[in-house]
Design a protein around this motif. Structure first.
Motif, mmCIF file in Angstrom:
data_model
loop_
_atom_site.group_PDB
_atom_site.id
_atom_site.type_symbol
_atom_site.label_atom_id
_atom_site.label_comp_id
_atom_site.label_asym_id
_atom_site.label_seq_id
_atom_site.Cartn_x
_atom_site.Cartn_y
_atom_site.Cartn_z
ATOM 1 N N SER B 70 0.844 -1.193 0.000
ATOM 2 C CA SER B 70 0.000 0.000 0.000
ATOM 3 C C SER B 70 0.873 1.233 0.000
ATOM 4 O O SER B 70 2.105 1.151 0.135
ATOM 5 C CB SER B 70 -0.926 -0.005 1.222
ATOM 6 O OG SER B 70 -0.163 0.036 2.416
ATOM 7 N N GLY B 71 0.240 2.382 -0.122
ATOM 8 C CA GLY B 71 0.959 3.647 -0.062
ATOM 9 C C GLY B 71 0.723 4.510 -1.272
ATOM 10 O O GLY B 71 -0.024 4.163 -2.187
ATOM 11 N N ALA B 72 1.391 5.656 -1.267
ATOM 12 C CA ALA B 72 1.264 6.606 -2.367
ATOM 13 C C ALA B 72 2.353 7.661 -2.240
ATOM 14 O O ALA B 72 2.861 7.896 -1.129
ATOM 15 C CB ALA B 72 -0.105 7.271 -2.353
ATOM 16 N N GLY B 73 2.704 8.266 -3.376
ATOM 17 C CA GLY B 73 3.640 9.380 -3.353
ATOM 18 C C GLY B 73 5.044 9.008 -2.931
ATOM 19 O O GLY B 73 5.865 8.612 -3.771
ATOM 20 N N THR B 74 5.345 9.173 -1.654
ATOM 21 C CA THR B 74 6.674 8.891 -1.129
ATOM 22 C C THR B 74 6.677 7.875 0.008
ATOM 23 O O THR B 74 7.746 7.524 0.514
ATOM 24 C CB THR B 74 7.356 10.174 -0.612
ATOM 25 O OG1 THR B 74 6.556 10.703 0.458
ATOM 26 C CG2 THR B 74 7.511 11.218 -1.707
ATOM 27 N N ASP B 75 5.517 7.428 0.438
ATOM 28 C CA ASP B 75 5.436 6.524 1.589
ATOM 29 C C ASP B 75 4.696 5.238 1.248
ATOM 30 O O ASP B 75 3.539 5.284 0.806
ATOM 31 C CB ASP B 75 4.730 7.219 2.755
ATOM 32 C CG ASP B 75 5.611 8.258 3.401
ATOM 33 O OD1 ASP B 75 5.412 9.447 3.121
ATOM 34 O OD2 ASP B 75 6.510 7.872 4.162
ATOM 35 N N PHE B 76 5.375 4.127 1.487
ATOM 36 C CA PHE B 76 4.848 2.836 1.074
ATOM 37 C C PHE B 76 5.052 1.796 2.169
ATOM 38 O O PHE B 76 5.945 1.940 3.010
ATOM 39 C CB PHE B 76 5.553 2.375 -0.216
ATOM 40 C CG PHE B 76 5.491 3.420 -1.291
ATOM 41 C CD1 PHE B 76 6.541 4.338 -1.437
ATOM 42 C CD2 PHE B 76 4.404 3.518 -2.135
ATOM 43 C CE1 PHE B 76 6.488 5.319 -2.411
ATOM 44 C CE2 PHE B 76 4.334 4.503 -3.114
ATOM 45 C CZ PHE B 76 5.374 5.404 -3.242
ATOM 46 N N THR B 77 4.219 0.772 2.140
ATOM 47 C CA THR B 77 4.280 -0.262 3.171
ATOM 48 C C THR B 77 4.055 -1.638 2.565
ATOM 49 O O THR B 77 3.190 -1.806 1.692
ATOM 50 C CB THR B 77 3.200 -0.022 4.247
ATOM 51 O OG1 THR B 77 3.367 1.280 4.813
ATOM 52 C CG2 THR B 77 3.305 -1.052 5.369
ATOM 53 N N LEU B 78 4.852 -2.585 3.036
ATOM 54 C CA LEU B 78 4.617 -3.999 2.733
ATOM 55 C C LEU B 78 4.121 -4.660 4.011
ATOM 56 O O LEU B 78 4.759 -4.535 5.057
ATOM 57 C CB LEU B 78 5.905 -4.687 2.269
ATOM 58 C CG LEU B 78 5.794 -6.199 2.029
ATOM 59 C CD1 LEU B 78 4.939 -6.494 0.797
ATOM 60 C CD2 LEU B 78 7.182 -6.831 1.886
#
Lengths: 117, 112
Positions: B70-78
């Motif tokens: 998930s995430g968007a722009g500059t921040d993401f997560t697994l």
């Protein structure tokens, strides 16, 4: 089944050359961007170079540009990385990988390159 | 160059419990076509890297659905919903928006 098999790694002294090869099968090699990446001991993954489907466009990591050359032979489903003026810091496992859409979809098992005096 | 920063660098997890890895980029990964080229790879011990997820949240065929991005722009997560023994390894985020393609430092997932 996609298969990528690297060969050509070994132990060389600083300043020497080495040529890596990657034999591809199980997909349409001639329509796929391909790349080389590496993982140095104790470090993370690093992209090294990639090449377009026909070999007319290539990209390189700054630290290898001018010393490494990526090429391909679509008739033989093969990818190459010619490495000159090798440095100790080039020591790594080198992987051949096929591009997906701006990602690396399939990877080979890797070949070890060790640069040491 | 776009710098990718992962946290944590090490994640000891109990079997069956969730795990989460964060990845932050030094600039937006939104490409001119509106797509975001953030992918996640897994490298098990002694194995080559394996692509798990591309464009933030698209799982590759054959990847278990306990893995999600998930995430968007500059921040993401697994996220791994329930860690299994076969999930042990190092996980990397990678950006494909701008050359040179760059990776996070890697997050080592291990069993407590």
């Amino acid at each position: 089944e996609v298969q990528l098999v690297e060969s050509g790694g070994g132990l060389v002294q600083p300043g020497e050359s080495l040529r890596l090869s990657c034999a591809a099968s199980g997909f349409t090699f001639s329509t796929t961007w391909m790349g080389w990446l590496r993982r140095a001991p104790g470090k993370g993954l690093e992209w090294v170079a990639d090449i377009d489907q026909v070999g007319s466009e290539t990209n390189y990591l700054d630290s290898v540009r001018g010393r490494f050359t990526i090429s391909r032979d679509n008739a033989k489903n093969s990818l190459f990385l010619q490495m000159h003026s090798l440095r100790v810091e080039d020591t790594a496992v080198y992987y051949c990988a096929s591009h997906g859409d701006r990602c690396f979809e399939n990877w080979g098992q890797g070949t070890q390159v060790t640069v040491s005096s | 160059d776009i710098v990718m920063t992962q946290t944590p660098l090490s994640s000891p997890v109990t079997l069956g419990q969730p795990a989460s890895i964060s990845c932050r980029s030094s600039q937006s990964l939104v490409f001119g076509n509106g797509k975001t080229y953030l992918s996640w790879l897994q490298q098990r011990p002694g194995q080559p890297p394996r692509l798990l997820i591309y464009q933030i949240s698209n799982r590759l065929s054959g990847v278990p659905d306990r893995f999600s991005g998930s995430g968007a722009g500059t921040d993401f997560t697994l996220n791994i919903s329930r860690v299994e023994a076969e999930d042990v390894g190092v996980y990397y985020c990678m950006q494909g928006t701008q050359l040179p393609w760059t990776f996070g430092q890697g997050t080592k997932v291990e069993i407590k």
